[in-house]
Design a protein around this motif. Structure first.
Motif, short mmCIF file in Angstrom:
data_model
loop_
_atom_site.label_atom_id
_atom_site.label_comp_id
_atom_site.label_asym_id
_atom_site.label_seq_id
_atom_site.Cartn_x
_atom_site.Cartn_y
_atom_site.Cartn_z
N LEU A 196 8.06 2.37 1.73
CA LEU A 196 7.48 2.12 3.05
C LEU A 196 7.13 0.64 3.21
O LEU A 196 7.42 0.03 4.24
N GLY A 197 6.51 0.07 2.18
CA GLY A 197 6.15 -1.34 2.24
C GLY A 197 7.37 -2.23 2.43
O GLY A 197 7.37 -3.14 3.27
N GLN A 198 8.42 -1.97 1.67
CA GLN A 198 9.64 -2.78 1.78
C GLN A 198 10.30 -2.62 3.15
O GLN A 198 10.77 -3.59 3.74
N SER A 199 10.32 -1.38 3.66
CA SER A 199 10.95 -1.12 4.96
C SER A 199 10.15 -1.78 6.09
O SER A 199 10.72 -2.34 7.02
N PHE A 200 8.83 -1.70 6.00
CA PHE A 200 8.00 -2.33 7.01
C PHE A 200 8.16 -3.85 6.98
O PHE A 200 8.19 -4.51 8.02
N MET A 201 8.28 -4.42 5.79
CA MET A 201 8.49 -5.87 5.68
C MET A 201 9.80 -6.27 6.34
O MET A 201 9.87 -7.25 7.08
N ALA A 260 1.42 -4.32 4.58
CA ALA A 260 0.26 -4.64 3.75
C ALA A 260 -0.49 -3.37 3.36
O ALA A 260 -0.91 -3.21 2.20
N ASN A 261 -0.65 -2.45 4.29
CA ASN A 261 -1.34 -1.20 3.98
C ASN A 261 -0.56 -0.39 2.94
O ASN A 261 -1.15 0.17 2.00
N ALA A 262 0.77 -0.34 3.11
CA ALA A 262 1.59 0.43 2.17
C ALA A 262 1.54 -0.19 0.78
O ALA A 262 1.42 0.53 -0.23
N PHE A 263 1.63 -1.51 0.70
CA PHE A 263 1.59 -2.15 -0.61
C PHE A 263 0.20 -2.06 -1.24
O PHE A 263 0.07 -2.01 -2.47
N LYS A 264 -0.84 -2.05 -0.42
CA LYS A 264 -2.19 -1.88 -0.96
C LYS A 264 -2.32 -0.53 -1.66
O LYS A 264 -2.88 -0.43 -2.77
N GLN A 265 -1.78 0.51 -1.00
CA GLN A 265 -1.80 1.84 -1.64
C GLN A 265 -0.96 1.83 -2.92
O GLN A 265 -1.33 2.46 -3.92
N SER A 266 0.15 1.11 -2.90
CA SER A 266 1.01 1.03 -4.08
C SER A 266 0.28 0.36 -5.24
O SER A 266 0.39 0.80 -6.39
N ALA A 280 3.65 -8.46 -3.80
CA ALA A 280 4.20 -7.97 -2.53
C ALA A 280 3.09 -7.78 -1.51
O ALA A 280 3.26 -8.09 -0.32
N TYR A 281 1.94 -7.28 -1.97
CA TYR A 281 0.79 -7.11 -1.07
C TYR A 281 0.33 -8.46 -0.54
O TYR A 281 0.08 -8.61 0.67
N ALA A 282 0.23 -9.45 -1.41
CA ALA A 282 -0.21 -10.78 -0.99
C ALA A 282 0.76 -11.38 0.04
O ALA A 282 0.35 -11.95 1.05
N GLN A 283 2.05 -11.24 -0.22
CA GLN A 283 3.05 -11.78 0.71
C GLN A 283 2.97 -11.10 2.08
O GLN A 283 3.11 -11.76 3.11
N SER A 284 2.75 -9.80 2.09
CA SER A 284 2.64 -9.09 3.37
C SER A 284 1.42 -9.56 4.14
O SER A 284 1.47 -9.68 5.38
N LEU A 285 0.33 -9.85 3.44
CA LEU A 285 -0.86 -10.39 4.10
C LEU A 285 -0.57 -11.77 4.70
O LEU A 285 -1.01 -12.09 5.81
N ILE A 286 0.16 -12.58 3.95
CA ILE A 286 0.49 -13.93 4.41
C ILE A 286 1.41 -13.87 5.63
O ILE A 286 1.22 -14.60 6.61
#
Length: 208
Positions: free
Chosen positions: A97-102, A111-117, A130-136
């Motif tokens: 999910l995180g990768q697809s959303f990115m 960011a939410n998906a990677f946080k759960q990951s 990955a979470y940090a990059q999504s936040l950025i």
């Protein structure tokens, strides 16, 4: 296909219009010029459209591939969203999910998906990164406080992680610590292999 048919019909119609334009001698000069301008513009639009479709063979397949990829990503998001709803501890589904959303530019959702990951993985440094990059990305390139905390956590486990080092140097620039940032970026630059995408990013930052 529809656009190519439209262009061909437009060219044919313009040819019909152009015939009386060239043959009718009684037509006022100003009207003749206006019609000539309209016909010329129509020919240009149609010709450009056909060139775009048939004269640039690399563009259309790339657009088609991108469209197919977007369809796949949307299907993945729907499927994986259902899976994490049924089983919130499905780590693989959260990562997908995180990768697809990115890839679709939905950075807050990523960011939410990677946080759960990160939580489910027990703090895997790759997922923290990955979470940090999504936040950025969600902050339009700004290294937020939460992103910085995550980057610091990455370096605790991987002290030489190049992406974490780069973004922390960017944070130093944001905070006005220009000399420290330039020093860190230059050190990182010389440690990177040739062809590294980070080298180009550092070049742009230093160039600023």
């Amino acid at each position: 296909m529809l656009y190519s048919v439209f262009c061909m019909l437009l060219l044919a119609s313009l040819a019909v219009v152009l015939t009386p334009l060239c043959t009718v001698g009684e037509m006022p000069e100003i009207l003749r010029r206006k019609m000539a301008l309209a016909v010329g513009t129509g020919f240009f639009i149609a010709a450009f459209g056909l060139y775009f479709l048939w004269g640039s063979p690399k563009i259309v397949p790339l657009l088609a591939q991108r469209q197919e990829r977007l369809v796949e990503l949307k299907e993945t998001i729907v499927r994986r969203s259902g899976e994490v709803k049924a089983n919130p501890k499905n780590l693989g589904a959260w990562v997908d999910l995180g990768q697809s959303f990115m890839e679709t530019g939905q950075f807050p959702a990523a960011a939410n998906a990677f946080k759960q990951s990160v939580l489910l993985s027990g703090g895997n440094p790759l997922l923290i990164m990955a979470y940090a990059q999504s936040l950025i990305f969600a902050a339009d390139g700004k290294v937020t406080d939460d992103a910085k905390k995550s980057l610091d956590m990455v370096l605790l486990q991987q002290p030489q992680n190049p992406e974490a080092r780069y973004y922390l140097a960017v944070r130093e620039l944001q905070d006005g610590h220009t000399q420290d940032a330039m020093k860190d970026m230059k050190e990182l630059y010389h440690s990177l292999p040739d062809g590294s995408p980070l080298k180009g990013m550092i070049d742009r930052e230093i160039g600023k």
